[in-house]
Design a protein around this motif. Structure first.
Motif, short mmCIF file in Angstrom:
data_model
loop_
_atom_site.label_atom_id
_atom_site.label_comp_id
_atom_site.label_asym_id
_atom_site.label_seq_id
_atom_site.Cartn_x
_atom_site.Cartn_y
_atom_site.Cartn_z
N UNK A 130 0.82 -1.22 0.00
CA UNK A 130 0.00 0.00 0.00
C UNK A 130 0.85 1.26 0.00
N UNK A 131 2.15 1.10 -0.28
CA UNK A 131 3.02 2.26 -0.37
C UNK A 131 3.58 2.74 0.95
N UNK A 132 3.47 1.91 1.98
CA UNK A 132 4.03 2.22 3.29
C UNK A 132 4.68 0.95 3.84
N UNK A 133 5.64 1.07 4.76
CA UNK A 133 6.23 -0.14 5.36
C UNK A 133 5.15 -1.05 5.92
N UNK A 134 5.26 -2.35 5.62
CA UNK A 134 4.24 -3.30 6.02
C UNK A 134 4.29 -3.66 7.49
N UNK A 135 3.26 -4.35 7.94
CA UNK A 135 3.14 -4.69 9.36
C UNK A 135 4.24 -5.63 9.83
N UNK A 136 4.59 -6.61 9.00
CA UNK A 136 5.67 -7.53 9.40
C UNK A 136 7.00 -6.80 9.43
N UNK A 137 7.22 -5.92 8.46
CA UNK A 137 8.44 -5.11 8.45
C UNK A 137 8.55 -4.28 9.72
N UNK A 138 7.47 -3.62 10.09
CA UNK A 138 7.48 -2.77 11.29
C UNK A 138 7.69 -3.60 12.55
N UNK A 139 7.07 -4.77 12.59
CA UNK A 139 7.23 -5.63 13.76
C UNK A 139 8.69 -6.09 13.90
N UNK A 140 9.29 -6.49 12.79
CA UNK A 140 10.68 -6.94 12.83
C UNK A 140 11.63 -5.80 13.15
N UNK A 141 11.34 -4.61 12.62
CA UNK A 141 12.16 -3.44 12.94
C UNK A 141 12.14 -3.17 14.44
N UNK A 142 10.95 -3.17 15.02
CA UNK A 142 10.82 -2.91 16.46
C UNK A 142 11.50 -4.00 17.28
N UNK A 143 11.32 -5.27 16.88
CA UNK A 143 11.91 -6.37 17.62
C UNK A 143 13.44 -6.34 17.52
N UNK A 144 13.94 -5.97 16.35
CA UNK A 144 15.39 -5.89 16.19
C UNK A 144 15.99 -4.81 17.10
N UNK A 145 15.36 -3.64 17.14
CA UNK A 145 15.87 -2.56 17.99
C UNK A 145 15.86 -2.97 19.46
N UNK A 146 14.80 -3.66 19.86
CA UNK A 146 14.71 -4.12 21.26
C UNK A 146 15.81 -5.15 21.55
N UNK A 147 15.99 -6.07 20.62
CA UNK A 147 17.00 -7.11 20.79
C UNK A 147 18.40 -6.51 20.82
N UNK A 148 18.69 -5.63 19.87
CA UNK A 148 20.03 -5.04 19.79
C UNK A 148 20.34 -4.17 20.99
N UNK A 149 19.31 -3.55 21.54
CA UNK A 149 19.50 -2.67 22.71
C UNK A 149 19.47 -3.43 24.03
#
Length: 286
Positions: free
Chosen positions: A265-284
């Motif tokens: 739909x022309x915006x970052x998808x839900x799975x992409x956003x979930x993985x982005x958030x999980x990665x930041x939490x994991x890395x931090x």
């Protein structure tokens, strides 16, 4: 405050961090490197990055004077000396000082360079809005020419693709291999999402076996998503529900347009956003 740079066996001021004009890293791109993140003052996936560095060096028969434990100590000293809490390390090993000839074995001692600083690969707002990219006409190096698992100092192949992206008004380009399959972006691995399943090219397609890539695959599995490694075509990118990139500097960022074609739909998808958030939490460490 001037940065402190590790050169060979000690920290020096940024202005004194110099190498010889006869260094084969400069003359021929003869050397290897790693880009490594620092989160909350801790080096992320330090052992994995160091193992990959030494494997790259072994593959090109480059001897490093320090062992892995000594290199770890040097990196941590450099991070501490520069007060880096959230930042980036560039660890570089060159063949060292030689002559104008190609012979690498004339170079007696490899040069070790460690830079610890801040980095922002893409503007912060694009992590919410997503990137627009192009397909590059520059193909990835043939794997029989140079293994994509060697992080060599010669990135001209990727730079030419980056120039093509810049000339098109974009920040990134997708590179394909000699068979026409998707390889990677100029500095990042690529994933797509289709009908709830995550796909990514196998490393045999000409992509680096990225450490952030491996982390995202692990996180995807923990979240219950199936991840399939298979050859992808340009058609697969165009018709994907979501596309995202992963890399040490890029972390996780969504792609919303490829070659003028809207993804999803022309915006970052839900799975992409979930993985982005999980990665930041994991890395931090959260």
């Amino acid at each position: 405050m001037s940065l402190k740079i590790w050169i060979n066996n000690k920290l020096v001021d940024e202005k004194d961090a110099v190498i010889s004009v006869f260094d084969h890293g400069l003359l021929y791109g003869d050397g290897v490197f790693e880009g490594i993140r620092v989160y909350n003052g801790k080096i992320f996936k330090e052992q994995e990055h160091l193992v990959r560095l030494y494997e790259s060096a072994d593959a090109i028969r480059l001897q490093i004077a320090l062992n892995i434990e000594e290199m770890s100590k040097a990196m941590n000293e450099t991070v501490k000396a520069n007060g880096i809490k959230q930042g980036y390390i560039r660890l570089i090993i060159t063949r060292g000082i030689g002559t104008l000839g190609l012979d690498p074995f004339i170079c007696k001692d490899a040069s070790i360079i460690i830079i610890a600083d801040n980095v922002q690969l893409y503007p912060k707002e694009l992590y919410d809005k997503g990137l627009k990219v192009i397909s590059s006409s520059v193909i990835r190096n043939h794997p029989m020419s140079l293994s994509p698992q060697i992080k060599s100092l010669n990135y001209l192949n990727n730079i030419m693709a980056k120039i093509e992206a810049t000339d098109s008004g974009m920040l990134e380009a997708i590179m394909y291999n000699h068979e026409g399959y998707v390889a990677e972006a100029t500095g990042d691995n690529i994933f797509i999402v289709k009908n709830g399943t995550i796909f990514t090219p196998p490393v045999s397609s000409g992509s680096l076996n990225g450490i952030t890539r491996a982390t995202v695959i692990e996180l995807s599995d923990e979240l219950g998503y199936d991840v399939v490694e298979q050859n992808l075509t340009r058609f697969d990118l165009y018709t994907a529900d979501e596309v995202f990139l992963t890399g040490t500097a890029a972390e996780v960022i969504g792609i919303v347009e490829i070659d003028g074609r809207k993804i999803g739909d022309g915006a970052p998808g839900e799975i992409t956003k979930e993985l982005k958030d999980q990665f930041f939490k994991y890395a931090s460490g959260e």
